[in-house]
Design a protein around this motif. Structure first.
Motif, PDB file in Angstrom:
ATOM      1  N   LYS A 235     -23.881  -3.446 -43.761  1.00 52.02           N
ATOM      2  CA  LYS A 235     -22.867  -3.848 -42.833  1.00 52.02           C
ATOM      3  C   LYS A 235     -21.499  -4.494 -43.585  1.00 52.02           C
ATOM      4  CE  LYS A 235     -20.677  -4.547 -38.567  1.00 52.02           C
ATOM      5  NZ  LYS A 235     -20.174  -3.237 -38.100  1.00 52.02           N
ATOM      6  N   ALA A 236     -22.208  -5.545 -44.516  1.00 50.35           N
ATOM      7  CA  ALA A 236     -21.133  -6.338 -45.151  1.00 50.35           C
ATOM      8  C   ALA A 236     -20.159  -5.145 -46.103  1.00 50.35           C
ATOM      9  CB  ALA A 236     -21.855  -7.337 -45.885  1.00 50.35           C
ATOM     10  N   LEU A 237     -20.781  -4.243 -46.496  1.00 54.51           N
ATOM     11  CA  LEU A 237     -19.973  -3.229 -47.277  1.00 54.51           C
ATOM     12  C   LEU A 237     -19.057  -2.444 -46.367  1.00 54.51           C
ATOM     13  CD1 LEU A 237     -22.469  -2.570 -49.990  1.00 54.51           C
ATOM     14  CD2 LEU A 237     -20.518  -3.774 -50.412  1.00 54.51           C
ATOM     15  N   GLY A 238     -19.305  -2.462 -44.981  1.00 54.63           N
ATOM     16  CA  GLY A 238     -18.283  -1.786 -44.358  1.00 54.63           C
ATOM     17  C   GLY A 238     -19.153  -0.660 -43.659  1.00 54.63           C
ATOM     18  N   MET A 239     -20.380  -0.427 -43.634  1.00 51.71           N
ATOM     19  CA  MET A 239     -20.976   0.933 -43.048  1.00 51.71           C
ATOM     20  C   MET A 239     -21.300   0.467 -41.512  1.00 51.71           C
ATOM     21  SD  MET A 239     -23.901   2.179 -45.898  1.00 51.71           S
ATOM     22  CE  MET A 239     -23.912   1.638 -47.540  1.00 51.71           C
ATOM     23  N   THR A 240     -21.339   1.571 -41.014  1.00 49.16           N
ATOM     24  CA  THR A 240     -21.987   1.682 -39.599  1.00 49.16           C
ATOM     25  C   THR A 240     -23.407   1.456 -39.539  1.00 49.16           C
ATOM     26  OG1 THR A 240     -20.127   2.820 -38.661  1.00 49.16           O
ATOM     27  CG2 THR A 240     -22.110   2.883 -37.617  1.00 49.16           C
ATOM     28  N   THR A 241     -24.054   0.872 -39.142  1.00 49.64           N
ATOM     29  CA  THR A 241     -25.730   0.486 -39.032  1.00 49.64           C
ATOM     30  C   THR A 241     -26.407   0.914 -37.875  1.00 49.64           C
ATOM     31  OG1 THR A 241     -25.409  -1.964 -38.574  1.00 49.64           O
ATOM     32  CG2 THR A 241     -25.240  -1.337 -41.121  1.00 49.64           C
ATOM     33  N   VAL A 242     -27.482   1.457 -38.108  1.00 52.68           N
ATOM     34  CA  VAL A 242     -28.287   1.827 -36.960  1.00 52.68           C
ATOM     35  C   VAL A 242     -29.733   1.537 -37.179  1.00 52.68           C
ATOM     36  CG1 VAL A 242     -29.126   3.534 -35.587  1.00 52.68           C
ATOM     37  CG2 VAL A 242     -26.858   3.976 -36.662  1.00 52.68           C
ATOM     38  N   LEU A 243     -30.329   0.474 -36.308  1.00 53.43           N
ATOM     39  CA  LEU A 243     -31.714   0.176 -36.391  1.00 53.43           C
ATOM     40  C   LEU A 243     -32.583   1.229 -35.866  1.00 53.43           C
ATOM     41  CD1 LEU A 243     -34.004  -1.998 -37.329  1.00 53.43           C
ATOM     42  CD2 LEU A 243     -33.231  -3.145 -34.915  1.00 53.43           C
ATOM     43  N   ILE A 244     -33.439   1.462 -36.682  1.00 51.02           N
ATOM     44  CA  ILE A 244     -34.565   2.435 -35.832  1.00 51.02           C
ATOM     45  C   ILE A 244     -35.822   1.793 -35.853  1.00 51.02           C
ATOM     46  CG2 ILE A 244     -35.912   4.694 -36.125  1.00 51.02           C
ATOM     47  CD1 ILE A 244     -32.859   5.070 -35.533  1.00 51.02           C
ATOM     48  N   GLY A 245     -36.695   1.645 -34.522  1.00 54.43           N
ATOM     49  CA  GLY A 245     -37.724   0.950 -34.318  1.00 54.43           C
ATOM     50  C   GLY A 245     -37.541  -0.415 -33.694  1.00 54.43           C
ATOM     51  N   ASP A 246     -38.570  -0.976 -33.795  1.00 59.67           N
ATOM     52  CA  ASP A 246     -38.487  -2.421 -32.927  1.00 59.67           C
ATOM     53  C   ASP A 246     -38.086  -3.531 -33.763  1.00 59.67           C
ATOM     54  OD1 ASP A 246     -40.662  -2.811 -34.886  1.00 59.67           O
ATOM     55  OD2 ASP A 246     -42.077  -3.798 -33.173  1.00 59.67           O
ATOM     56  N   GLY A 247     -37.403  -3.224 -34.810  1.00 63.40           N
ATOM     57  CA  GLY A 247     -37.105  -4.674 -35.719  1.00 63.40           C
ATOM     58  C   GLY A 247     -38.141  -5.258 -36.586  1.00 63.40           C
ATOM     59  N   ARG A 248     -39.281  -4.570 -36.636  1.00 58.70           N
ATOM     60  CA  ARG A 248     -40.277  -5.178 -37.111  1.00 58.70           C
ATOM     61  C   ARG A 248     -40.804  -6.423 -36.779  1.00 58.70           C
ATOM     62  NH1 ARG A 248     -41.303  -1.252 -40.822  1.00 58.70           N
ATOM     63  NH2 ARG A 248     -42.973  -2.316 -41.768  1.00 58.70           N
ATOM     64  N   GLY A 249     -40.729  -6.661 -35.712  1.00 55.77           N
ATOM     65  CA  GLY A 249     -41.129  -7.727 -34.728  1.00 55.77           C
ATOM     66  C   GLY A 249     -40.167  -8.938 -34.875  1.00 55.77           C
ATOM     67  N   LYS A 250     -38.870  -8.794 -35.571  1.00 56.27           N
ATOM     68  CA  LYS A 250     -37.855  -9.807 -35.440  1.00 56.27           C
ATOM     69  C   LYS A 250     -36.876  -9.759 -34.317  1.00 56.27           C
ATOM     70  CE  LYS A 250     -39.067 -10.711 -39.679  1.00 56.27           C
ATOM     71  NZ  LYS A 250     -39.578 -12.001 -40.344  1.00 56.27           N
TER      72      LYS A 250
END
Length: 280
Positions: A235-250
Motif C-alpha cells: 500500500k505504501a508503494l502505491g498498490m491496491t491491496t486486497v486481504l483474503i481471509g480473516d486477517g489471521r486473527g488481527k
C-alpha cells in the motif's frame, strides 16, 4: 508465506459473529468499536472514510495491469491445512537443528515471525543454520489436500493483464503447490524467498526489488495477501491491496488496518465480484 495460522472466525450461530450487508460492519458497530468492526462482505471496499479522507471506490479491473498473489492460504483456502504441516516441520527443525525444547521452539517461532517476517529470517539472525536445508525440510510436506478449482482457474484466466506470484515460500514448494492446483501455466512469474535473497515480506526493499524486476507500475497493480502486515508496504508503494481471509486473527477496520483497500473471505468470491466486461 510462513505465518502461524489463527483460528477462523465462527460461523453464524457459533459465537455471535454477525455479517453485515453494508461496509465492514453495521453503522452502529462502527460507532461502537471503531477500527475493529469486523470485515466487509465479499468483494466489498473498506467502509467509506470520514469527511475529508477521500472516497472509497470499488476495484476497477480496467485500471489494473498487474495482478499479484501471495501463494499459501491465498490461492487456496487455509482450511486445506498445508501451512499447518509446514509449521509442524518448522517446529521439528528448531528442536532438532537448534536444540530447543518443544514449547520454547513454538514460542520462538511465533516471535521470529512477528519480528523478522519468517522463522528462517529469525533463525539466521540468531543461530547458525543452513537456510537451504531449512527450506528443503520444512516445505517437504504432503499436498494431498490440494486439488484444482476450475472456477478459480476461470476467474484468474479472465483477469486482464499480467499475473504473478509473490511468496515467502521456497521455489520448489511454490512449484509443487501450483502444479497440484493446476495453475502451473497461469502465472507469468513466481518470485520466491530465494529470489528475495532470503529477505521476506513485509520488507519494503523486497517489494521494491520485485516491482523493479518485473517493471510493474504500483499504481496499476493489485496485491492479494492473507497476512495484513504484508499489505502495508504494498500500500505504501502505491498498490491496491486486497486481504483474503480473516486477517489471521488481527483486528480489521479502517483505523487499525488502513493499508487494506478491499477484503474478502475467499479469493474466488472476490474475483467473481469484479466486472470484467470492459476490462479487457
Amino acid at each position: 508465506m510462513m505465518d502461524d495460522a489463527a483460528p477462523l472466525p465462527p460461523r453464524d450461530g457459533e459465537g455471535g459473529r454477525r455479517e453485515a450487508a453494508d461496509g465492514w460492519g453495521r453503522p452502529s458497530d462502527l460507532a461502537a468499536a471503531p477500527g475493529n468492526a469486523g470485515p466487509p462482505p465479499p468483494g466489498a471496499s473498506r467502509p467509506p472514510p470520514r469527511d475529508g479522507e477521500g472516497e472509497a471506490a470499488a476495484l476497477d479491473p480496467s485500471l489494473i495491469d498487474a495482478w499479484i498473489f501471495d501463494l499459501d492460504d491465498t490461492l487456496y483456502p487455509r482450511e486445506q491445512g498445508v501451512m499447518k504441516l509446514v509449521e509442524a516441520r518448522i517446529n521439528a527443525f528448531m528442536i532438532e537443528a537448534v536444540g530447543l525444547p518443544e514449547e520454547q521452539a513454538a514460542v520462538l517461532r511465533r516471535q521470529f515471525l512477528d519480528e523478522h517476517g519468517t522463522t528462517l529470517a529469525g533463525l539466521m539472525a540468531n543461530y547458525a543454520v543452513d537456510p537451504e536445508r531449512f527450506l528443503r525440510e520444512v516445505h517437504d510436506v504432503p499436498l494431498d489436500s490440494l486439488e484444482p478449482n476450475p472456477d478459480l482457474m476461470d476467474a484468474l484466466t479472465a483477469l486482464p493483464g499480467r499475473k504473478l506470484v509473490l511468496t515467502n515460500g521456497a521455489r520448489f514448494h511454490a512449484a509443487r503447490v501450483l502444479d497440484k492446483l493446476g495453475m502451473g501455466d497461469v502465472f507469468e512469474a513466481v518470485w520466491c524467498i530465494e529470489d528475495m535473497e532470503l529477505t521476506p515480506k513485509p520488507a519494503p526493499a523486497t517489494f521494491r526489488k520485485f516491482l523493479d524486476r518485473f517493471a510493474i507500475d504500483p499504481a496499476r497493480a493489485v496485491f492479494f495477501e492473507d497476512t495484513p502486515r504484508n499489505l502495508e508496504p504494498a500500500k505504501a508503494l502505491g498498490m491496491t491491496t486486497v486481504l483474503i481471509g480473516d486477517g489471521r486473527g488481527k483486528p480489521i477496520g479502517r483505523e487499525t488496518t488502513p493499508s487494506i483497500d478491499h477484503w474478502s473471505p475467499d479469493l474466488l468470491e472476490f474475483l467473481q465480484s469484479l466486472s470484467l466486461e470492459t476490462a479487457a
